[in-house]
Scaffold this motif. Structure first.
Motif, mmCIF file in Angstrom:
data_model
loop_
_atom_site.group_PDB
_atom_site.id
_atom_site.type_symbol
_atom_site.label_atom_id
_atom_site.label_comp_id
_atom_site.label_asym_id
_atom_site.label_seq_id
_atom_site.Cartn_x
_atom_site.Cartn_y
_atom_site.Cartn_z
ATOM 1 N N LYS B 65 17.256 36.575 36.792
ATOM 2 C CA LYS B 65 18.103 35.991 37.832
ATOM 3 C C LYS B 65 19.311 35.256 37.259
ATOM 4 C CE LYS B 65 14.538 35.069 41.346
ATOM 5 N NZ LYS B 65 13.840 33.955 42.021
ATOM 6 N N CYS B 66 19.197 34.773 36.037
ATOM 7 C CA CYS B 66 20.248 33.933 35.435
ATOM 8 C C CYS B 66 21.519 34.750 35.208
ATOM 9 C CB CYS B 66 19.746 33.387 34.092
ATOM 10 S SG CYS B 66 20.957 32.390 33.199
ATOM 11 N N ASN B 67 22.674 34.157 35.631
ATOM 12 C CA ASN B 67 23.954 34.833 35.346
ATOM 13 C C ASN B 67 24.750 34.083 34.277
ATOM 14 O OD1 ASN B 67 24.827 32.645 36.704
ATOM 15 N ND2 ASN B 67 25.820 33.748 38.394
ATOM 16 N N GLU B 109 21.536 30.241 41.269
ATOM 17 C CA GLU B 109 20.845 31.539 41.338
ATOM 18 C C GLU B 109 19.342 31.382 41.508
ATOM 19 O OE1 GLU B 109 22.697 34.292 41.378
ATOM 20 O OE2 GLU B 109 24.415 32.919 41.245
#
Lengths: 112, 287
Positions: B65-67, B109
């Motif tokens: 999920k991490c951007n 996020e």
């Protein structure tokens, strides 16, 4: 080829700073021309924790290809390692001397 | 009422004072907050009846999920997170984390979840009592700081009972935490240059709290502590003499109040002097 180095002053005749996280300032030098591309005072000197990590990030974001420092902590190391940038052990007194030593292949790579 | 015993230099006699007072005071609890090296149990020999794990919350980053926006690292007051966007790398340095949860709070996020991490234990036991009167914090090896456990123990204590709190040595965060919960502070000091030097540092912390405080001089001989005591306008609660016999009994894990009447009276004098400086009266056990 751009070099990130810890600095005690804003010219090449300044001593390099033996500290990494708590260095007085940082410099990015273009190896071919020996021009100072960036000079940054260390804004994190008063932070209580994790200054090495912040410095490692500054080094990565500076656009330099390699990093020259005197010893580097395990946390800073793990931040830099992932980027593939090489770190060299500084030898000499002034920034100019240290970079000349790098040019002449006299600096050892720090890997851990 | 919470009486915290601090020193500065290690080995000045915090545990000696704390264990003897805890045993002498009527219905008192002994609370070992020296979580890196809790040793009160060597003297009180409690029966441990319950052991509970002590957990803190640390972030777990879901890299799916991490951007790598870096908002968590920018908001971390302790620089425990490092996000390098150019190579999509998120690093967490557990020993810098103070478990505040701001990283998971700010993450747009929803990529950070707080998870439990066991850092040690709180043990409960009894000495000379049918009820629990012994509480001990134990930090696991390799953990960076015991402060969370000390704060956790503090939350267990109430206003009504009498607790003798055995603090860690030094002038660091764990000591400040142990002092924070105190109603009365005892500074254990020894008449050595090192003891006085570190005692002065601890005194700086104590002065900042405006809490009532007194000094117990351990290993007391004729060495002069007058200047230290007078310069700092300190109340002397009591003196424990420097004697080989005391060290011998200590090394066997004996309490000084059981050794002879003089030493017992020295500790009763300490309680009486605390009573003079504090509104709530503490009572001791008659022999």
């Amino acid at each position: 080829m751009k070099i990130f180095i810890t600095a005690t002053g804003n010219d090449l005749n300044s001593k390099y700073d033996e500290r990494f996280g708590r260095a007085k300032a940082f410099m990015v030098v273009e190896l071919d021309t020996m021009q100072i591309e960036k000079y940054m005072e260390n804004e994190n000197l008063n932070a209580g924790h994790g200054v090495g990590i912040l410095t490692a990030q500054i080094a990565i974001e500076s656009g330099a290809d390699i990093i020259i420092a005197n010893r580097i902590g395990p946390k800073s190391m793990s931040v830099i390692k992932g980027t593939g940038k090489k770190i060299y052990q500084a030898e000499g007194s002034t920034i100019k001397e240290v970079i000349e030593n790098y040019k002449n292949n006299k600096l050892e790579e720090i890997t851990s | 009422m919470k009486i915290t015993i601090v020193s500065g230099k290690g080995g000045t006699g915090k545990t000696t004072i704390a264990t003897n007072l805890a045993k002498l005071i009527n219905n008192a609890f002994y609370v070992d907050m020296d979580v890196e090296e809790p040793n009160g149990r060597l003297f009180l020999k409690p029966e441990i009846v319950n052991e509970e794990n002590y957990n803190v919350m640390i972030p777990e980053i879901n890299e799916d999920k991490c951007n790598y926006c870096g908002l968590c690292a920018n908001n971390c007051a302790f620089n425990a997170l490092s996000i390098i966007k150019s190579i999509n790398n998120a690093l967490f340095f557990e020993d810098l984390c103070h478990h505040c949860g701001v990283c998971s709070y700010v993450c747009p996020e929803n990529a950070i979840k707080e998870v439990d991490k066991c850092i040690g234990k709180i043990n409960y036991g009894k000495f000379d009592s049918k009820n629990i009167n012994f509480i001990e914090g134990v930090l696991n090896l390799n953990e960076a700081t015991g402060t969370p456990i000390i704060n956790g123990i503090s939350r267990l204590l109430n206003e009504e009972k009498v607790y003798v709190l055995d603090a860690p040595p030094g002038t660091n965060c764990p000591v400040v935490s142990a002092i924070n919960s105190a109603d009365f502070i005892i500074l254990a000091i020894e008449p050595t240059p090192f003891g006085v030097h570190d005692g002065e540092l601890t005194l700086e912390i104590i002065k900042g709290t405006n809490k009532p405080c007194g000094v117990v001089i351990n290993k007391y001989s004729n060495e002069n502590l007058d200047r230290f005591i007078n310069n700092n306008e300190l109340n002397i609660l009591g003196k424990i003499p420097f004697k080989r016999g005391i060290a011998e009994r200590y090394s066997k894990g004996d309490l000084l109040i059981d050794m002879n009447g003089d030493l017992r009276n020295a500790f009763i004098a300490i309680i009486k002097n605390i009573n003079k400086l504090n509104s709530r009266e503490i009572r001791w056990k008659e022999q």
